[in-house]
Design a protein around this motif. Structure first.
Motif, PDB file in Angstrom:
ATOM      1  N   GLY A 267       1.001  -1.062  -0.080  1.00  0.00           N
ATOM      2  CA  GLY A 267      -0.079   0.015   0.046  1.00  0.00           C
ATOM      3  C   GLY A 267       0.828   1.344  -0.024  1.00  0.00           C
ATOM      4  O   GLY A 267       1.779   1.160   0.602  1.00  0.00           O
ATOM      5  N   LEU A 268       0.270   2.257  -0.625  1.00  0.00           N
ATOM      6  CA  LEU A 268       0.828   3.673  -0.393  1.00  0.00           C
ATOM      7  C   LEU A 268      -0.029   4.331   0.457  1.00  0.00           C
ATOM      8  O   LEU A 268      -1.257   4.649   0.394  1.00  0.00           O
ATOM      9  CB  LEU A 268       0.913   4.497  -1.728  1.00  0.00           C
ATOM     10  N   ILE A 269       0.367   4.488   1.930  1.00  0.00           N
ATOM     11  CA  ILE A 269      -0.455   4.923   3.001  1.00  0.00           C
ATOM     12  C   ILE A 269      -0.041   6.541   3.053  1.00  0.00           C
ATOM     13  O   ILE A 269       1.043   7.022   3.136  1.00  0.00           O
ATOM     14  CB  ILE A 269       0.165   4.196   4.174  1.00  0.00           C
ATOM     15  N   GLU A 270      -1.297   7.133   3.348  1.00  0.00           N
ATOM     16  CA  GLU A 270      -1.204   8.655   3.470  1.00  0.00           C
ATOM     17  C   GLU A 270      -1.575   8.722   5.041  1.00  0.00           C
ATOM     18  O   GLU A 270      -2.416   8.419   5.558  1.00  0.00           O
ATOM     19  CB  GLU A 270      -2.211   9.371   2.729  1.00  0.00           C
ATOM     20  N   LEU A 271      -0.504   9.011   5.568  1.00  0.00           N
ATOM     21  CA  LEU A 271      -0.363   9.347   6.929  1.00  0.00           C
ATOM     22  C   LEU A 271      -1.299  10.689   7.480  1.00  0.00           C
ATOM     23  O   LEU A 271      -1.409  11.560   6.608  1.00  0.00           O
ATOM     24  CB  LEU A 271       1.076   9.380   7.794  1.00  0.00           C
ATOM     25  N   ILE A 291      -9.395   1.707  -1.709  1.00  0.00           N
ATOM     26  CA  ILE A 291      -8.807   2.978  -1.531  1.00  0.00           C
ATOM     27  C   ILE A 291      -9.566   3.837  -0.234  1.00  0.00           C
ATOM     28  O   ILE A 291     -10.791   3.907  -0.246  1.00  0.00           O
ATOM     29  CB  ILE A 291      -9.200   4.090  -2.725  1.00  0.00           C
ATOM     30  N   GLY A 292      -8.822   4.542   0.739  1.00  0.00           N
ATOM     31  CA  GLY A 292      -9.503   5.162   1.627  1.00  0.00           C
ATOM     32  C   GLY A 292      -9.597   4.281   3.127  1.00  0.00           C
ATOM     33  O   GLY A 292     -10.050   5.052   4.086  1.00  0.00           O
ATOM     34  N   MET A 293      -9.266   3.100   2.926  1.00  0.00           N
ATOM     35  CA  MET A 293      -9.215   2.151   4.069  1.00  0.00           C
ATOM     36  C   MET A 293      -8.410   2.655   5.212  1.00  0.00           C
ATOM     37  O   MET A 293      -7.415   2.783   4.937  1.00  0.00           O
ATOM     38  CB  MET A 293      -9.094   0.985   3.631  1.00  0.00           C
ATOM     39  N   PRO A 294      -9.120   2.798   6.415  1.00  0.00           N
ATOM     40  CA  PRO A 294      -8.054   3.362   7.722  1.00  0.00           C
ATOM     41  C   PRO A 294      -7.399   2.291   8.052  1.00  0.00           C
ATOM     42  O   PRO A 294      -7.831   1.257   8.039  1.00  0.00           O
ATOM     43  CB  PRO A 294      -9.016   3.866   8.763  1.00  0.00           C
ATOM     44  N   VAL A 295      -5.961   2.553   8.167  1.00  0.00           N
ATOM     45  CA  VAL A 295      -5.052   1.597   8.625  1.00  0.00           C
ATOM     46  C   VAL A 295      -4.084   2.211   9.935  1.00  0.00           C
ATOM     47  O   VAL A 295      -4.125   3.665  10.065  1.00  0.00           O
ATOM     48  CB  VAL A 295      -4.034   1.232   7.533  1.00  0.00           C
ATOM     49  N   GLN A 296      -3.437   1.304  10.527  1.00  0.00           N
ATOM     50  CA  GLN A 296      -2.800   1.568  11.709  1.00  0.00           C
ATOM     51  C   GLN A 296      -1.312   0.706  11.502  1.00  0.00           C
ATOM     52  O   GLN A 296      -1.372  -0.417  11.343  1.00  0.00           O
ATOM     53  CB  GLN A 296      -3.193   1.440  13.091  1.00  0.00           C
ATOM     54  N   VAL A 297      -0.195   1.382  11.852  1.00  0.00           N
ATOM     55  CA  VAL A 297       1.201   1.019  11.980  1.00  0.00           C
ATOM     56  C   VAL A 297       1.386  -0.291  13.000  1.00  0.00           C
ATOM     57  O   VAL A 297       0.670  -0.009  13.961  1.00  0.00           O
ATOM     58  CB  VAL A 297       2.182   2.003  11.893  1.00  0.00           C
ATOM     59  N   GLU A 298       2.003  -1.066  12.480  1.00  0.00           N
ATOM     60  CA  GLU A 298       2.408  -2.077  13.575  1.00  0.00           C
ATOM     61  C   GLU A 298       4.011  -2.524  13.174  1.00  0.00           C
ATOM     62  O   GLU A 298       4.258  -2.384  11.931  1.00  0.00           O
ATOM     63  CB  GLU A 298       1.644  -3.253  13.716  1.00  0.00           C
ATOM     64  N   PHE A 299       4.744  -2.837  14.131  1.00  0.00           N
ATOM     65  CA  PHE A 299       6.112  -2.984  13.673  1.00  0.00           C
ATOM     66  C   PHE A 299       6.190  -4.667  13.922  1.00  0.00           C
ATOM     67  O   PHE A 299       6.243  -5.092  15.053  1.00  0.00           O
ATOM     68  CB  PHE A 299       7.125  -2.250  14.618  1.00  0.00           C
ATOM     69  N   ASN A 300       6.702  -5.465  13.128  1.00  0.00           N
ATOM     70  CA  ASN A 300       6.965  -6.790  12.852  1.00  0.00           C
ATOM     71  C   ASN A 300       8.433  -7.014  12.639  1.00  0.00           C
ATOM     72  O   ASN A 300       8.989  -6.251  11.811  1.00  0.00           O
ATOM     73  CB  ASN A 300       6.152  -7.324  11.887  1.00  0.00           C
ATOM     74  N   THR A 301       9.125  -7.932  13.352  1.00  0.00           N
ATOM     75  CA  THR A 301      10.492  -8.367  13.200  1.00  0.00           C
ATOM     76  C   THR A 301      10.780  -9.546  12.504  1.00  0.00           C
ATOM     77  O   THR A 301      10.075 -10.601  12.732  1.00  0.00           O
ATOM     78  CB  THR A 301      11.062  -8.345  14.580  1.00  0.00           C
ATOM     79  N   PHE A 302      11.525  -9.646  11.626  1.00  0.00           N
ATOM     80  CA  PHE A 302      11.835 -10.739  10.629  1.00  0.00           C
ATOM     81  C   PHE A 302      13.421 -10.668  10.647  1.00  0.00           C
ATOM     82  O   PHE A 302      14.334 -10.203  10.206  1.00  0.00           O
ATOM     83  CB  PHE A 302      11.628 -10.492   9.286  1.00  0.00           C
ATOM     84  N   GLY A 303      13.951 -11.861  11.528  1.00  0.00           N
ATOM     85  CA  GLY A 303      15.273 -11.949  11.909  1.00  0.00           C
ATOM     86  C   GLY A 303      15.892 -10.471  12.576  1.00  0.00           C
ATOM     87  O   GLY A 303      15.549 -10.235  13.654  1.00  0.00           O
TER      88      GLY A 303
END
Length: 314
Positions: A267-271, A291-303
């Motif tokens: 996605g291209l996320i507009e903050l 398009i326009g769906m609200p989203v929230q960041v989360e931080f995921n670790t891969f190695g």
């Protein structure tokens, strides 16, 4: 058909010249203006007041549109990529674009009508890559402006376009008990430098940091050494809320490159802060994307890598 027979058939196409594909519309000012506005460049005109099409627009004029191979009357009905059909018949079903190179003979002007011809330039020997085993196919497209007032047609540019047509490498399968373990392919690490190090270090701390110009206060991403608004070299960072909406998105299906799972929504996320970032979307099926769906960041670790990803919220 034996391997030798089908390859001889495919190689016999090398050097073949395909007929004209005409542009649907003459080179026109509205399309030039829209392109310039989106690319952030100034629209130019020649001494006669005719708009000059940006060189990078060359391919646009002779494109088919949303419907494949839908060209104006008089265009060739031959398929300039017929060699790909030969490869597909032998199981080389996947394709990925490799490179596209342009050269330009002169400016393209408002009012001109263009067409292009295509030549199959080369078919490589069989190659083995991380994606799979296949062949590099190169075509060359020559672009012309039709002669005005009965004059001769004028070459305006050329495009070299190369694809890799391949059989995908075998995907990893579950390992039976007692069998040797299959090595895990890690995600590629980002290229770190003095301009973007803060972003990745912030992600490791669970913070979404955005670069801010100390001269004019502009927020911008991706980070860089100079403010794109006032050209100041002085900057600091602010922590974004992590809330935003989907401004645009794509769903990647092929090529399937380990270790990513497919389909893979990006996605291209507009903050909320007005900055747009590109990130992987999680917790959503491709057919649920909007398009326009609200989203929230989360931080995921891969190695050793921590990535900001975005999840839809109610």
């Amino acid at each position: 058909m034996s391997d030798q027979d089908w390859m001889e058939q495919a190689r016999a196409l090398v050097g073949r010249q395909y007929g004209r594909i005409y542009a649907w519309d003459p080179v026109n000012r509205p399309m030039i203006r829209h392109w310039c506005e989106l690319m952030g460049v100034e629209m130019r005109s020649n001494a006669e007041g005719r708009a000059i099409a940006p060189a990078a627009m060359l391919q646009v004029w002779c494109m088919a549109g949303p419907e494949a191979n839908h060209y104006p009357e008089g265009s060739t009905t031959d398929n300039p990529f017929e060699v790909l059909g030969c490869l597909e018949a032998q199981g080389f079903a996947a394709v990925v674009a490799v490179n596209s190179e342009f050269s330009f003979a002169r400016d393209v002007l408002e009012g001109e009508r263009l067409y292009c011809t295509t030549r199959l330039e080369s078919l490589s020997e069989q190659k083995t890559t991380a994606l799979g085993v296949g062949y590099f196919v190169t075509v060359v497209m020559d672009y012309y402006a039709q002669g005005e007032a009965g004059g001769a047609d004028d070459p305006v540019g050329q495009q070299l376009f190369r694809v890799f047509k391949y059989r995908p490498a075998q995907q990893a399968r579950p390992v039976a008990a007692g069998a040797p373990s299959v090595p895990v392919i890690p995600r590629a690490m980002p290229g770190l430098n003095d301009d973007n190090r803060f972003f990745w270090e912030g992600a490791q701390q669970g913070r979404l940091l955005i670069q801010r110009c100390q001269g004019c206060g502009d927020l911008h991403h991706p980070p860089g050494p100079v403010c794109p608004q006032c050209q100041s070299f002085e900057w600091d960072t602010v922590q974004a809320s992590g809330r935003g909406t989907v401004y645009s998105y794509v769903v990647m299906h092929y090529p399937e490159v380990p270790p990513y799972e497919y389909p893979n929504p990006i996605g291209l996320i507009e903050l909320e802060e007005g900055v747009r970032v590109v990130a992987q979307l999680v917790g959503v099926q491709p057919d649920q994307m909007q398009i326009g769906m609200p989203v929230q960041v989360e931080f995921n670790t891969f190695g050793e890598l921590t990535l900001p990803q975005f999840r839809p919220v109610a």
